[in-house]
Design a protein around this motif. Structure first.
Motif, mmCIF file in Angstrom:
data_model
loop_
_atom_site.group_PDB
_atom_site.id
_atom_site.type_symbol
_atom_site.label_atom_id
_atom_site.label_comp_id
_atom_site.label_asym_id
_atom_site.label_seq_id
_atom_site.Cartn_x
_atom_site.Cartn_y
_atom_site.Cartn_z
ATOM 1 N N ASP A 65 0.834 -1.203 0.000
ATOM 2 C CA ASP A 65 0.000 0.000 0.000
ATOM 3 C C ASP A 65 0.866 1.249 0.000
ATOM 4 O O ASP A 65 0.616 2.208 -0.729
ATOM 5 N N GLN A 66 1.895 1.210 0.852
ATOM 6 C CA GLN A 66 2.818 2.347 0.913
ATOM 7 C C GLN A 66 3.529 2.532 -0.415
ATOM 8 O O GLN A 66 3.706 3.656 -0.882
ATOM 9 N N ALA A 67 3.924 1.398 -1.024
ATOM 10 C CA ALA A 67 4.619 1.461 -2.313
ATOM 11 C C ALA A 67 3.710 2.112 -3.354
ATOM 12 O O ALA A 67 4.159 2.946 -4.149
ATOM 13 N N LEU A 68 2.425 1.740 -3.340
ATOM 14 C CA LEU A 68 1.480 2.337 -4.292
ATOM 15 C C LEU A 68 1.347 3.835 -4.035
ATOM 16 O O LEU A 68 1.280 4.635 -4.975
ATOM 17 N N GLY A 69 1.331 4.228 -2.750
ATOM 18 C CA GLY A 69 1.305 5.642 -2.399
ATOM 19 C C GLY A 69 2.526 6.364 -2.928
ATOM 20 O O GLY A 69 2.449 7.501 -3.405
ATOM 21 N N ARG A 70 3.671 5.674 -2.844
ATOM 22 C CA ARG A 70 4.917 6.263 -3.325
ATOM 23 C C ARG A 70 4.931 6.390 -4.843
ATOM 24 O O ARG A 70 5.573 7.291 -5.392
ATOM 25 N N ILE A 71 4.234 5.476 -5.506
ATOM 26 C CA ILE A 71 4.106 5.596 -6.966
ATOM 27 C C ILE A 71 3.346 6.883 -7.290
ATOM 28 O O ILE A 71 3.744 7.658 -8.169
ATOM 29 N N GLU A 72 2.242 7.113 -6.544
ATOM 30 C CA GLU A 72 1.440 8.331 -6.739
ATOM 31 C C GLU A 72 2.292 9.581 -6.533
ATOM 32 O O GLU A 72 2.220 10.548 -7.288
ATOM 33 N N GLU A 73 3.100 9.555 -5.477
ATOM 34 C CA GLU A 73 3.937 10.707 -5.134
ATOM 35 C C GLU A 73 5.115 10.879 -6.076
ATOM 36 O O GLU A 73 5.727 11.937 -6.117
ATOM 37 N N GLY A 74 5.442 9.801 -6.793
ATOM 38 C CA GLY A 74 6.592 9.856 -7.690
ATOM 39 C C GLY A 74 7.906 9.580 -6.983
ATOM 40 O O GLY A 74 8.970 9.879 -7.516
ATOM 41 N N THR A 75 7.827 9.025 -5.754
ATOM 42 C CA THR A 75 9.057 8.718 -5.022
ATOM 43 C C THR A 75 9.356 7.226 -5.045
ATOM 44 O O THR A 75 10.320 6.783 -4.423
ATOM 45 N N PHE A 76 8.525 6.459 -5.771
ATOM 46 C CA PHE A 76 8.738 5.010 -5.831
ATOM 47 C C PHE A 76 10.099 4.703 -6.460
ATOM 48 O O PHE A 76 10.487 5.333 -7.445
ATOM 49 N N GLY A 77 10.822 3.740 -5.880
ATOM 50 C CA GLY A 77 12.107 3.349 -6.446
ATOM 51 C C GLY A 77 13.248 4.230 -5.979
ATOM 52 O O GLY A 77 14.370 4.083 -6.440
ATOM 53 N N THR A 78 12.943 5.154 -5.038
ATOM 54 C CA THR A 78 13.983 6.009 -4.490
ATOM 55 C C THR A 78 14.166 5.669 -3.023
ATOM 56 O O THR A 78 13.194 5.521 -2.292
#
Ligand SMILES: [Zn+2]
Length: 110
Positions: A65-78
Motif C-alpha cells: 500500500d505504501q509502495a502504491l502511495g509512493r508511486i502516486e507521489e513519484g518517489t517510488f524506487g527512491t
C-alpha cells in the motif's frame, strides 16, 4: 511510466499470493499424510507458523500500500534514507522496498 510501476507491483503481489497459497497447500497435504503421527505439540507449532505467515502477509500488504502511495507521489524506487535510486533487480525481488541495499544493510546491522 506510473502504470508500468503499478503493473510491476501487482505482478509481484500475484507472485506473492501464489507462492503463499502453494506453500499452504503443501503444508495441508503433508499434515493429512502425517496425521496419525501428529501430536499436540506439532499441531500447536503448525498453528503458530500459520499465524506468522498471516502476520507477514498483512505486513507485506501494508508495505505494498505504501509502495502504491509512493508511486502516486513519484518517489517510488527512491531510497527513503539516502535518496538514491533503488537497484532495478532489488525492486523486482522486493517491489515494496523503501531503502537501497546499502541502507538496508546498515539498518539490519542496527
Ligand atoms: Zn539508500
Amino acid at each position: 511510466m506510473l502504470s508500468e510501476e503499478r503493473v510491476r507491483v501487482s505482478a509481484a503481489i500475484d507472485n506473492l499470493h501464489e507462492s503463499n497459497s502453494s506453500s499452504l497447500e503443501d503444508e495441508t497435504e503433508e499434515e493429512t499424510y502425517d496425521n496419525h503421527l501428529a501430536d499436540s505439540a506439532t499441531a500447536t507449532l503448525n498453528r503458530e507458523i500459520d499465524y506468522t505467515l498471516e502476520e507477514n502477509a498483512e505486513h507485506v500488504l501494508a508495505a505494498i500500500d505504501q509502495a502504491l502511495g509512493r508511486i502516486e507521489e513519484g518517489t517510488f524506487g527512491t531510497c527513503v534514507r539516502c535518496g538514491k535510486p533503488i537497484a532495478e533487480e532489488r525492486l523486482e525481488a522486493i517491489p515494496y522496498a523503501t531503502r537501497c541495499i546499502d541502507c538496508q544493510r546498515l539498518a539490519e546491522r542496527g
